[in-house]
Write a protein that holds these residues in place. Structure first.
Motif, mmCIF file in Angstrom:
data_model
loop_
_atom_site.group_PDB
_atom_site.id
_atom_site.type_symbol
_atom_site.label_atom_id
_atom_site.label_comp_id
_atom_site.label_asym_id
_atom_site.label_seq_id
_atom_site.Cartn_x
_atom_site.Cartn_y
_atom_site.Cartn_z
ATOM 1 N N LEU A 1 30.544 42.163 -74.618
ATOM 2 C CA LEU A 1 29.274 40.894 -74.665
ATOM 3 C C LEU A 1 28.097 40.978 -73.337
ATOM 4 C CD1 LEU A 1 30.746 37.612 -75.350
ATOM 5 C CD2 LEU A 1 29.711 39.335 -77.106
ATOM 6 N N TYR A 2 28.842 41.985 -72.368
ATOM 7 C CA TYR A 2 27.635 42.146 -71.322
ATOM 8 C C TYR A 2 29.097 43.557 -70.216
ATOM 9 C CZ TYR A 2 30.743 39.441 -67.792
ATOM 10 O OH TYR A 2 32.173 39.689 -67.171
ATOM 11 N N GLU A 3 27.553 44.372 -69.246
ATOM 12 C CA GLU A 3 27.895 45.449 -68.097
ATOM 13 C C GLU A 3 27.986 44.607 -67.384
ATOM 14 O OE1 GLU A 3 25.500 47.991 -69.059
ATOM 15 O OE2 GLU A 3 25.486 48.099 -71.428
ATOM 16 N N ASP A 4 27.632 44.071 -66.610
ATOM 17 C CA ASP A 4 27.397 43.334 -65.650
ATOM 18 C C ASP A 4 26.899 41.517 -65.276
ATOM 19 O OD1 ASP A 4 27.905 43.416 -62.873
ATOM 20 O OD2 ASP A 4 26.381 44.391 -62.525
ATOM 21 N N CYS A 5 27.434 40.695 -64.436
ATOM 22 C CA CYS A 5 26.745 39.577 -64.331
ATOM 23 C C CYS A 5 26.819 39.181 -62.883
ATOM 24 C CB CYS A 5 27.842 38.940 -64.991
ATOM 25 S SG CYS A 5 27.345 36.765 -64.603
ATOM 26 N N PHE A 6 25.449 39.025 -61.821
ATOM 27 C CA PHE A 6 25.420 39.442 -60.537
ATOM 28 C C PHE A 6 24.623 38.379 -60.318
ATOM 29 C CE2 PHE A 6 23.077 42.266 -62.192
ATOM 30 C CZ PHE A 6 22.008 42.206 -61.687
ATOM 31 N N TYR A 7 24.352 38.201 -59.328
ATOM 32 C CA TYR A 7 23.155 37.208 -58.924
ATOM 33 C C TYR A 7 22.880 38.008 -57.356
ATOM 34 C CZ TYR A 7 26.593 34.356 -55.746
ATOM 35 O OH TYR A 7 27.712 34.082 -54.830
ATOM 36 N N ILE A 8 21.796 37.532 -56.753
ATOM 37 C CA ILE A 8 20.614 38.774 -55.776
ATOM 38 C C ILE A 8 20.931 37.587 -54.343
ATOM 39 C CG2 ILE A 8 19.156 40.083 -54.952
ATOM 40 C CD1 ILE A 8 18.290 40.111 -58.359
ATOM 41 N N ARG A 9 21.699 37.993 -53.377
ATOM 42 C CA ARG A 9 21.777 37.580 -52.146
ATOM 43 C C ARG A 9 21.010 38.661 -51.333
ATOM 44 N NH1 ARG A 9 27.951 37.452 -50.932
ATOM 45 N NH2 ARG A 9 27.684 39.241 -51.708
ATOM 46 N N ARG A 10 20.443 37.430 -50.186
ATOM 47 C CA ARG A 10 19.487 38.147 -48.786
ATOM 48 C C ARG A 10 20.447 38.674 -47.658
ATOM 49 N NH1 ARG A 10 14.765 35.131 -50.495
ATOM 50 N NH2 ARG A 10 15.446 32.874 -49.568
ATOM 51 N N GLU A 11 20.090 38.900 -46.411
ATOM 52 C CA GLU A 11 20.682 38.990 -45.501
ATOM 53 C C GLU A 11 19.469 38.903 -45.263
ATOM 54 O OE1 GLU A 11 23.453 42.865 -44.348
ATOM 55 O OE2 GLU A 11 20.914 42.549 -43.572
ATOM 56 N N ARG A 12 19.385 37.239 -43.903
ATOM 57 C CA ARG A 12 18.753 36.597 -42.565
ATOM 58 C C ARG A 12 19.104 36.162 -41.618
ATOM 59 N NH1 ARG A 12 15.510 31.943 -44.980
ATOM 60 N NH2 ARG A 12 14.379 32.084 -43.069
ATOM 61 N N ILE A 13 18.104 36.626 -41.083
ATOM 62 C CA ILE A 13 18.556 36.717 -39.382
ATOM 63 C C ILE A 13 17.897 34.509 -39.105
ATOM 64 C CG2 ILE A 13 17.782 36.977 -36.703
ATOM 65 C CD1 ILE A 13 17.618 39.749 -38.176
ATOM 66 N N TRP A 14 19.179 34.018 -38.216
ATOM 67 C CA TRP A 14 18.671 33.008 -37.808
ATOM 68 C C TRP A 14 19.185 33.047 -36.375
ATOM 69 C CZ3 TRP A 14 16.439 28.992 -40.467
ATOM 70 C CH2 TRP A 14 17.546 29.140 -41.680
ATOM 71 N N CYS A 15 18.197 32.069 -35.125
ATOM 72 C CA CYS A 15 18.234 31.709 -33.996
ATOM 73 C C CYS A 15 18.657 30.905 -33.718
ATOM 74 C CB CYS A 15 16.860 32.227 -33.490
ATOM 75 S SG CYS A 15 16.146 33.677 -33.668
ATOM 76 N N LEU A 16 19.965 30.773 -33.239
ATOM 77 C CA LEU A 16 20.960 29.324 -33.074
ATOM 78 C C LEU A 16 21.310 30.073 -30.661
ATOM 79 C CD1 LEU A 16 23.187 29.534 -36.325
ATOM 80 C CD2 LEU A 16 21.810 27.790 -35.525
ATOM 81 N N GLU A 17 20.994 28.744 -30.412
ATOM 82 C CA GLU A 17 20.606 28.749 -28.655
ATOM 83 C C GLU A 17 20.112 30.233 -28.529
ATOM 84 O OE1 GLU A 17 25.263 27.500 -28.733
ATOM 85 O OE2 GLU A 17 24.434 25.405 -30.100
ATOM 86 N N GLY A 18 19.431 30.640 -28.533
ATOM 87 C CA GLY A 18 18.838 31.750 -27.617
ATOM 88 C C GLY A 18 19.991 33.275 -28.821
ATOM 89 N N GLN A 19 20.571 33.441 -29.486
ATOM 90 C CA GLN A 19 21.326 34.105 -30.567
ATOM 91 C C GLN A 19 20.606 35.054 -31.652
ATOM 92 O OE1 GLN A 19 23.478 36.895 -29.277
ATOM 93 N NE2 GLN A 19 24.569 35.122 -27.335
ATOM 94 N N LYS A 20 20.461 35.943 -31.927
ATOM 95 C CA LYS A 20 19.996 35.768 -33.125
ATOM 96 C C LYS A 20 21.520 36.262 -33.739
ATOM 97 C CE LYS A 20 15.860 37.117 -32.915
ATOM 98 N NZ LYS A 20 14.351 37.737 -33.263
ATOM 99 N N ILE A 21 21.524 35.700 -35.427
ATOM 100 C CA ILE A 21 22.702 35.353 -35.632
ATOM 101 C C ILE A 21 22.055 35.817 -37.414
ATOM 102 C CG2 ILE A 21 24.847 34.245 -37.550
ATOM 103 C CD1 ILE A 21 24.475 32.787 -34.432
ATOM 104 N N CYS A 22 23.278 36.789 -37.683
ATOM 105 C CA CYS A 22 22.653 37.883 -39.847
ATOM 106 C C CYS A 22 23.807 37.123 -40.681
ATOM 107 C CB CYS A 22 22.992 39.224 -39.317
ATOM 108 S SG CYS A 22 22.074 39.397 -41.244
ATOM 109 N N HIS A 23 22.931 36.616 -41.232
ATOM 110 C CA HIS A 23 23.711 35.996 -42.401
ATOM 111 C C HIS A 23 23.379 36.324 -43.906
ATOM 112 C CE1 HIS A 23 22.052 32.207 -44.063
ATOM 113 N NE2 HIS A 23 21.000 32.662 -43.560
#
Length: 174
Positions: A27-49
């Motif tokens: 019935l289908y070839e692929d099923c997916f959702y799109i995500r993105r990388e973001r940078i958050w600043c926590l206590e002066g540190q930049k964290i990618c999630h």
């Protein structure tokens, strides 16, 4: 072709798993959702999630959207295949699909990676690598300190502001 399935926000992975386990692969070839990388600043540190880019939307590739629609009706919790009119399913247009493919750039995990940007002394973006490279002219808002830009594109039948994570080339080297 890509089609859009609307699901409950936050249930994208769960619904993707249900579809993959309950529907026949013919019935289908692929099923997916799109995500993105973001940078958050926590206590002066930049964290990618990583976060969902289009909450509440799954994408499915199929040659027979009507057959898929009737099978999806048997899955509890699915809202609907988005429709443009009463009996026509909303296919992602070729321009929209090209745009989304440019963002994920054949990433098997369907993640929009951070774009590396080069800035001038006034923090104006001179150039970009990654997902943003084709869309620097579409930027409508930028927050360099918060590591993102917003671009505006027609998507799923309406103008949308789409957030893309960025980092400067200097940050990349750290």
């Amino acid at each position: 072709m890509w089609y859009v399935i609307q699901v409950m926000t936050g249930k994208e992975e769960e619904m993707k798993t249900i579809i993959e386990s309950k529907l026949h692969r013919d019935l289908y070839e692929d099923c997916f959702y799109i995500r993105r990388e973001r940078i958050w600043c926590l206590e002066g540190q930049k964290i990618c999630h990583v976060e969902t880019m289009f909450p509440g939307y799954l994408f499915v590739t199929t040659k027979d959207p009507e057959a898929l629609y009737w099978e999806l009706k048997h899955i509890p919790g699915l809202t609907k295949l988005l429709r443009a009119e009463e009996d026509i399913f909303l296919a992602v247009s070729s321009e929209e699909q090209e745009f989304l493919e440019n963002l994920i750039d054949e990433d098997k995990e369907k993640i929009v990676r951070l774009s590396d940007v080069k800035l001038d002394d006034e923090k104006k973006i001179l150039s970009a690598e990654g997902p943003l490279k084709h869309y620097v002219g579409n930027i409508v808002k930028k927050k360099i300190r918060l590591c993102y830009v917003m671009i505006e594109k027609e998507l799923f039948g309406q103008k949308r502001k789409i957030l893309i994570g960025i980092r400067t080339r200097e940050e990349r080297k750290q």
